[in-house]
Write a protein that holds these residues in place. Structure first.
Motif, PDB file in Angstrom:
ATOM      1  N   PRO A   9       0.767  -1.285   0.058  1.00  0.00           N
ATOM      2  CA  PRO A   9       0.025   0.026   0.126  1.00  0.00           C
ATOM      3  C   PRO A   9       0.820   1.199  -0.074  1.00  0.00           C
ATOM      4  O   PRO A   9       0.302   2.422  -0.513  1.00  0.00           O
ATOM      5  CB  PRO A   9      -0.654  -0.035   1.276  1.00  0.00           C
ATOM      6  N   PHE A  10       1.901   1.225   0.729  1.00  0.00           N
ATOM      7  CA  PHE A  10       2.984   2.214   0.618  1.00  0.00           C
ATOM      8  C   PHE A  10       3.404   2.833  -0.495  1.00  0.00           C
ATOM      9  O   PHE A  10       3.380   3.867  -1.181  1.00  0.00           O
ATOM     10  CB  PHE A  10       3.965   2.024   1.765  1.00  0.00           C
ATOM     11  N   LEU A  11       3.650   1.539  -1.417  1.00  0.00           N
ATOM     12  CA  LEU A  11       4.177   1.843  -2.923  1.00  0.00           C
ATOM     13  C   LEU A  11       3.464   2.550  -3.636  1.00  0.00           C
ATOM     14  O   LEU A  11       3.458   3.352  -4.470  1.00  0.00           O
ATOM     15  CB  LEU A  11       4.817   0.408  -3.123  1.00  0.00           C
ATOM     16  N   VAL A  12       1.908   1.631  -3.414  1.00  0.00           N
ATOM     17  CA  VAL A  12       0.853   2.106  -4.388  1.00  0.00           C
ATOM     18  C   VAL A  12       0.588   3.720  -4.234  1.00  0.00           C
ATOM     19  O   VAL A  12       0.365   4.522  -5.029  1.00  0.00           O
ATOM     20  CB  VAL A  12      -0.303   1.422  -3.862  1.00  0.00           C
ATOM     21  N   GLU A  13       0.710   3.974  -2.739  1.00  0.00           N
ATOM     22  CA  GLU A  13       0.444   5.435  -2.447  1.00  0.00           C
ATOM     23  C   GLU A  13       1.392   6.489  -3.288  1.00  0.00           C
ATOM     24  O   GLU A  13       1.124   7.461  -3.651  1.00  0.00           O
ATOM     25  CB  GLU A  13       0.346   5.821  -0.999  1.00  0.00           C
ATOM     26  N   LEU A  14       2.772   6.070  -2.952  1.00  0.00           N
ATOM     27  CA  LEU A  14       3.770   6.858  -3.948  1.00  0.00           C
ATOM     28  C   LEU A  14       3.622   6.796  -5.165  1.00  0.00           C
ATOM     29  O   LEU A  14       3.664   7.993  -5.909  1.00  0.00           O
ATOM     30  CB  LEU A  14       5.144   6.212  -3.706  1.00  0.00           C
ATOM     31  N   GLY A  15       3.174   5.786  -5.910  1.00  0.00           N
ATOM     32  CA  GLY A  15       2.796   5.918  -7.297  1.00  0.00           C
ATOM     33  C   GLY A  15       1.759   6.624  -7.664  1.00  0.00           C
ATOM     34  O   GLY A  15       2.048   7.537  -8.644  1.00  0.00           O
ATOM     35  N   ASP A  16       0.639   6.687  -6.898  1.00  0.00           N
ATOM     36  CA  ASP A  16      -0.544   7.474  -7.107  1.00  0.00           C
ATOM     37  C   ASP A  16      -0.129   9.047  -7.132  1.00  0.00           C
ATOM     38  O   ASP A  16      -0.697   9.764  -7.646  1.00  0.00           O
ATOM     39  CB  ASP A  16      -1.473   7.163  -6.217  1.00  0.00           C
ATOM     40  N   ARG A  17       0.655   9.389  -5.993  1.00  0.00           N
ATOM     41  CA  ARG A  17       1.065  10.798  -5.986  1.00  0.00           C
ATOM     42  C   ARG A  17       2.002  11.039  -7.080  1.00  0.00           C
ATOM     43  O   ARG A  17       1.685  12.492  -7.611  1.00  0.00           O
ATOM     44  CB  ARG A  17       1.949  10.863  -4.678  1.00  0.00           C
ATOM     45  N   GLU A  30       9.838   8.011  -4.643  1.00  0.00           N
ATOM     46  CA  GLU A  30       9.449   6.395  -5.200  1.00  0.00           C
ATOM     47  C   GLU A  30      10.697   5.646  -5.439  1.00  0.00           C
ATOM     48  O   GLU A  30      10.686   4.499  -4.764  1.00  0.00           O
ATOM     49  CB  GLU A  30       8.597   6.448  -6.377  1.00  0.00           C
ATOM     50  N   HIS A  31      11.609   6.239  -6.075  1.00  0.00           N
ATOM     51  CA  HIS A  31      12.764   5.272  -6.312  1.00  0.00           C
ATOM     52  C   HIS A  31      13.587   4.876  -5.346  1.00  0.00           C
ATOM     53  O   HIS A  31      13.987   4.100  -4.889  1.00  0.00           O
ATOM     54  CB  HIS A  31      13.693   6.084  -7.595  1.00  0.00           C
ATOM     55  N   LEU A  32      14.060   6.002  -4.324  1.00  0.00           N
ATOM     56  CA  LEU A  32      14.743   5.909  -3.180  1.00  0.00           C
ATOM     57  C   LEU A  32      13.928   5.208  -2.077  1.00  0.00           C
ATOM     58  O   LEU A  32      14.632   4.122  -1.361  1.00  0.00           O
ATOM     59  CB  LEU A  32      15.028   7.206  -2.587  1.00  0.00           C
ATOM     60  N   ALA A  33      12.633   5.189  -2.140  1.00  0.00           N
ATOM     61  CA  ALA A  33      11.785   4.347  -1.182  1.00  0.00           C
ATOM     62  C   ALA A  33      11.949   2.806  -1.450  1.00  0.00           C
ATOM     63  O   ALA A  33      12.114   1.848  -0.940  1.00  0.00           O
ATOM     64  CB  ALA A  33      10.476   4.586  -0.974  1.00  0.00           C
ATOM     65  N   SER A  34      11.852   2.681  -2.778  1.00  0.00           N
ATOM     66  CA  SER A  34      11.874   1.140  -3.484  1.00  0.00           C
ATOM     67  C   SER A  34      13.338   0.446  -3.092  1.00  0.00           C
ATOM     68  O   SER A  34      13.493  -0.594  -2.811  1.00  0.00           O
ATOM     69  CB  SER A  34      11.779   1.340  -5.214  1.00  0.00           C
ATOM     70  N   ALA A  35      14.349   1.420  -3.234  1.00  0.00           N
ATOM     71  CA  ALA A  35      15.797   0.969  -2.942  1.00  0.00           C
ATOM     72  C   ALA A  35      15.878   0.335  -1.540  1.00  0.00           C
ATOM     73  O   ALA A  35      16.506  -0.643  -1.255  1.00  0.00           O
ATOM     74  CB  ALA A  35      16.869   1.875  -3.251  1.00  0.00           C
ATOM     75  N   GLY A  36      15.168   1.167  -0.798  1.00  0.00           N
ATOM     76  CA  GLY A  36      15.354   0.957   0.763  1.00  0.00           C
ATOM     77  C   GLY A  36      14.288  -0.457   1.160  1.00  0.00           C
ATOM     78  O   GLY A  36      14.939  -1.268   1.888  1.00  0.00           O
ATOM     79  N   LEU A  37      13.119  -0.555   0.159  1.00  0.00           N
ATOM     80  CA  LEU A  37      12.603  -1.824   0.627  1.00  0.00           C
ATOM     81  C   LEU A  37      13.268  -2.993  -0.084  1.00  0.00           C
ATOM     82  O   LEU A  37      13.399  -4.299   0.443  1.00  0.00           O
ATOM     83  CB  LEU A  37      11.265  -1.835  -0.144  1.00  0.00           C
ATOM     84  N   LEU A  38      13.977  -2.913  -1.297  1.00  0.00           N
ATOM     85  CA  LEU A  38      14.673  -3.804  -1.744  1.00  0.00           C
ATOM     86  C   LEU A  38      15.803  -4.387  -0.846  1.00  0.00           C
ATOM     87  O   LEU A  38      15.983  -5.725  -0.666  1.00  0.00           O
ATOM     88  CB  LEU A  38      15.466  -3.455  -2.984  1.00  0.00           C
ATOM     89  N   ALA A  94       8.282 -10.479 -16.964  1.00  0.00           N
ATOM     90  CA  ALA A  94       7.979 -10.338 -18.459  1.00  0.00           C
ATOM     91  C   ALA A  94       9.168  -9.787 -19.088  1.00  0.00           C
ATOM     92  O   ALA A  94      10.032  -8.868 -18.588  1.00  0.00           O
ATOM     93  CB  ALA A  94       6.570  -9.914 -18.626  1.00  0.00           C
ATOM     94  N   PRO A  95       9.092  -9.834 -20.441  1.00  0.00           N
ATOM     95  CA  PRO A  95      10.492  -9.455 -21.080  1.00  0.00           C
ATOM     96  C   PRO A  95      10.763  -7.881 -21.046  1.00  0.00           C
ATOM     97  O   PRO A  95      11.801  -7.614 -20.767  1.00  0.00           O
ATOM     98  CB  PRO A  95      10.354  -9.752 -22.655  1.00  0.00           C
ATOM     99  N   ASP A  96       9.672  -7.221 -21.090  1.00  0.00           N
ATOM    100  CA  ASP A  96       9.865  -5.596 -20.986  1.00  0.00           C
ATOM    101  C   ASP A  96       9.399  -5.100 -19.526  1.00  0.00           C
ATOM    102  O   ASP A  96       9.413  -3.742 -19.366  1.00  0.00           O
ATOM    103  CB  ASP A  96       8.898  -4.794 -21.768  1.00  0.00           C
ATOM    104  N   GLU A  97       9.203  -5.992 -18.600  1.00  0.00           N
ATOM    105  CA  GLU A  97       8.743  -5.525 -17.223  1.00  0.00           C
ATOM    106  C   GLU A  97       9.947  -5.125 -16.474  1.00  0.00           C
ATOM    107  O   GLU A  97      10.727  -5.871 -16.099  1.00  0.00           O
ATOM    108  CB  GLU A  97       8.019  -6.750 -16.465  1.00  0.00           C
ATOM    109  N   GLN A  98       9.869  -4.037 -15.645  1.00  0.00           N
ATOM    110  CA  GLN A  98      11.032  -3.370 -15.100  1.00  0.00           C
ATOM    111  C   GLN A  98      10.722  -3.327 -13.804  1.00  0.00           C
ATOM    112  O   GLN A  98      11.627  -3.115 -12.721  1.00  0.00           O
ATOM    113  CB  GLN A  98      11.070  -1.932 -15.453  1.00  0.00           C
ATOM    114  N   HIS A  99       9.399  -3.570 -13.063  1.00  0.00           N
ATOM    115  CA  HIS A  99       9.123  -3.592 -11.670  1.00  0.00           C
ATOM    116  C   HIS A  99       9.059  -4.887 -11.113  1.00  0.00           C
ATOM    117  O   HIS A  99       8.176  -5.749 -11.196  1.00  0.00           O
ATOM    118  CB  HIS A  99       7.674  -3.125 -11.685  1.00  0.00           C
ATOM    119  N   SER A 100      10.235  -5.322 -10.349  1.00  0.00           N
ATOM    120  CA  SER A 100      10.443  -6.576  -9.907  1.00  0.00           C
ATOM    121  C   SER A 100      10.357  -6.621  -8.301  1.00  0.00           C
ATOM    122  O   SER A 100      10.748  -7.782  -7.666  1.00  0.00           O
ATOM    123  CB  SER A 100      11.842  -6.896 -10.427  1.00  0.00           C
ATOM    124  N   LEU A 101      10.078  -5.378  -7.701  1.00  0.00           N
ATOM    125  CA  LEU A 101       9.792  -5.554  -6.175  1.00  0.00           C
ATOM    126  C   LEU A 101       9.097  -6.588  -5.730  1.00  0.00           C
ATOM    127  O   LEU A 101       9.351  -7.093  -4.659  1.00  0.00           O
ATOM    128  CB  LEU A 101       9.731  -4.155  -5.658  1.00  0.00           C
TER     129      LEU A 101
END
Length: 288
Positions: free
Chosen positions: A131-139, A150-158, A180-187
């Protein structure tokens, strides 16, 4: 099983330069060579590197982390089963948003490690992290700004997810995870892998943007019980020829992520809709 340095770097989410540095400074390198002199990592050496990644993510100095990575891991502590209540989850999400807005990646990482340690990967992901990531993406979508947050938060979660100890010892490979071949969201796949580690299931993650031939080659070599292909959008899912992948493997084929919603999938392809469903599906395949 042996792995090229490039494959190991991609699998662990580190740069080839970091891999070379750890080899040169701390001796965490491959002992095997091909007939042509090319370096190849064994599975046990990859596991040492996993421990190195996890320890450095927790703030351990690299030299100390390298020493500990060579040692067998301690018995995994048993977590007391405590429910993550709705109030606790809301408070936790506010804490993550505050740290993210400050661009405090170490703070996000620390909060995530504490949350996962206290409640486990599945509860942490379902109630707080996703939900935290969804909220960041919506913002970002609404404001057109905040990608750096969003990017720094994703790095911390990773980093926090990769700090979950990988199962020790040998054993059958429960799951091969791939985007998937062009999918970049792997978290989300990282969360699935961390949850499988908590279940003492061995797994491998090919990461983002996996070409179908590479996925099929890995399936041929690794022979996992389950193969998971992640896509977060329909146009990305459409690039995966499931029938071709199905022909290449005896593994249970799993289509994961919202990108598969609305697809008329073959009966042989499983479609879990939540992280708990995916974990249970994989665990059931290896513990029948």
């Amino acid at each position: 099983m042996s792995w090229t340095p490039r494959a190991v770097a991609a699998m662990l989410g580190i740069s080839p330069t970091t891999l070379r540095t750890w080899d040169q400074r701390y001796g965490l390198g491959p002992t095997d060579r091909t007939a042509g002199g090319h370096r190849r990592y064994r599975d046990d050496e990859v596991d040492e590197l996993r421990r190195m990644v996890a320890l450095t993510a927790q703030g351990v100095a690299p030299a100390d982390a390298a020493r500990q990575a060579r040692e067998p891991g301690p018995p995994r502590p048993r977590r007391t089963e405590v429910d993550l209540t709705a109030d606790t989850a809301r408070t936790a999400r506010r804490g993550f948003l505050t740290a993210a807005d400050r661009l405090d990646e170490p703070g996000v990482r620390r909060l995530a490690v504490e949350l996962i340690t206290g409640y486990g990967v599945v509860a942490a992901w379902q109630s707080v992290l996703a939900p935290f990531l969804v909220e960041l993406g919506d913002r970002v979508s609404r404001r057109g700004t905040g990608v750096e947050v969003e990017h720094l938060a994703s790095a911390g979660l990773l980093h926090a997810l990769r700090a979950v100890p990988y199962p020790e010892g040998d054993g059958a490979l429960a799951a091969l995870l791939a985007c998937a071949p062009d999918e970049q969201h792997s978290l989300a796949l990282e969360a699935l892998g961390a949850a499988l580690s908590e279940e003492d299931c061995r797994w491998r993650n090919l990461g983002a943007r996996v070409p179908v031939p590479a996925l099929c080659d890995a399936l041929d070599r690794l022979r996992p019980a389950v193969a998971v292909v992640w896509a977060h959008h329909a146009d990305l899912a459409a690039t995966v020829p499931l029938a071709e992948v199905r022909r290449r493997t005896d593994a249970v084929l799993v289509a994961a992520g919202p990108g598969w919603d609305g697809f008329d999938l073959p009966d042989s392809v499983r479609r879990p809709t939540t992280l708990p469903d995916a974990v249970r599906l994989i665990v059931d395949q290896v513990r029948v």
